[in-house]
Design a protein around this motif. Structure first.
Motif, PDB file in Angstrom:
ATOM      1  N   MET A   1      11.870  36.687 -38.685  1.00 54.39           N
ATOM      2  CA  MET A   1      12.890  36.133 -37.812  1.00 54.39           C
ATOM      3  C   MET A   1      13.340  37.168 -36.767  1.00 54.39           C
ATOM      4  O   MET A   1      13.435  36.866 -35.610  1.00 54.39           O
ATOM      5  CB  MET A   1      14.073  35.665 -38.669  1.00 54.39           C
ATOM      6  N   PHE A   2      13.636  38.398 -37.249  1.00 53.27           N
ATOM      7  CA  PHE A   2      14.101  39.426 -36.316  1.00 53.27           C
ATOM      8  C   PHE A   2      12.983  39.898 -35.394  1.00 53.27           C
ATOM      9  O   PHE A   2      13.237  40.296 -34.266  1.00 53.27           O
ATOM     10  CB  PHE A   2      14.712  40.603 -37.072  1.00 53.27           C
ATOM     11  N   GLU A   3      11.752  39.854 -35.875  1.00 52.16           N
ATOM     12  CA  GLU A   3      10.619  40.224 -35.027  1.00 52.16           C
ATOM     13  C   GLU A   3      10.452  39.238 -33.888  1.00 52.16           C
ATOM     14  O   GLU A   3      10.172  39.629 -32.759  1.00 52.16           O
ATOM     15  CB  GLU A   3       9.343  40.294 -35.859  1.00 52.16           C
ATOM     16  N   LEU A   4      10.639  37.959 -34.175  1.00 53.19           N
ATOM     17  CA  LEU A   4      10.553  36.928 -33.135  1.00 53.19           C
ATOM     18  C   LEU A   4      11.654  37.108 -32.105  1.00 53.19           C
ATOM     19  O   LEU A   4      11.410  37.046 -30.903  1.00 53.19           O
ATOM     20  CB  LEU A   4      10.632  35.532 -33.763  1.00 53.19           C
ATOM     21  N   GLN A   5      12.862  37.376 -32.585  1.00 56.50           N
ATOM     22  CA  GLN A   5      13.986  37.582 -31.680  1.00 56.50           C
ATOM     23  C   GLN A   5      13.756  38.815 -30.805  1.00 56.50           C
ATOM     24  O   GLN A   5      14.003  38.786 -29.601  1.00 56.50           O
ATOM     25  CB  GLN A   5      15.279  37.737 -32.475  1.00 56.50           C
TER      26      GLN A   5
END
Length: 87
Positions: A1-5
């Motif tokens: 999730m944080f990688e996508l953001q």
């Protein structure tokens, strides 16, 4: 999730940097008389606004940082008001 953001923020930052660079190059290439004809800020004022916007983006790469947001608004106003009306 944080990688996508994080990836989305990088892409957004690159796109906004490109838009600011494009606005600055367009302003440099445009004749001063066109700014008077369009009844907008003088070319020198736009050059200062767009240059500061681009430098601020280089210093603070985060597109959600306040100086980047202000610079983005200035660049988009230039593109809409000057480039959009000149054709």
């Amino acid at each position: 999730m944080f990688e996508l953001q994080g990836g989305l923020l990088i892409v957004l930052s690159l796109l906004l940097f490109a838009a600011k660079g494009f606005a600055l190059v367009d302003c440099v290439a445009r004749q001063s008389s066109q700014f008077t004809y369009l009844e907008t800020l003088p070319k020198r004022s736009w050059l200062i606004i767009l240059s500061v916007s681009l430098v601020a983006h280089l210093i603070w790469w985060d597109p959600l940082q306040i100086f980047n947001l202000i610079g983005t608004v200035g660049s988009l106003v230039y593109l809409a008001q000057v480039r959009g009306s000149a054709h």
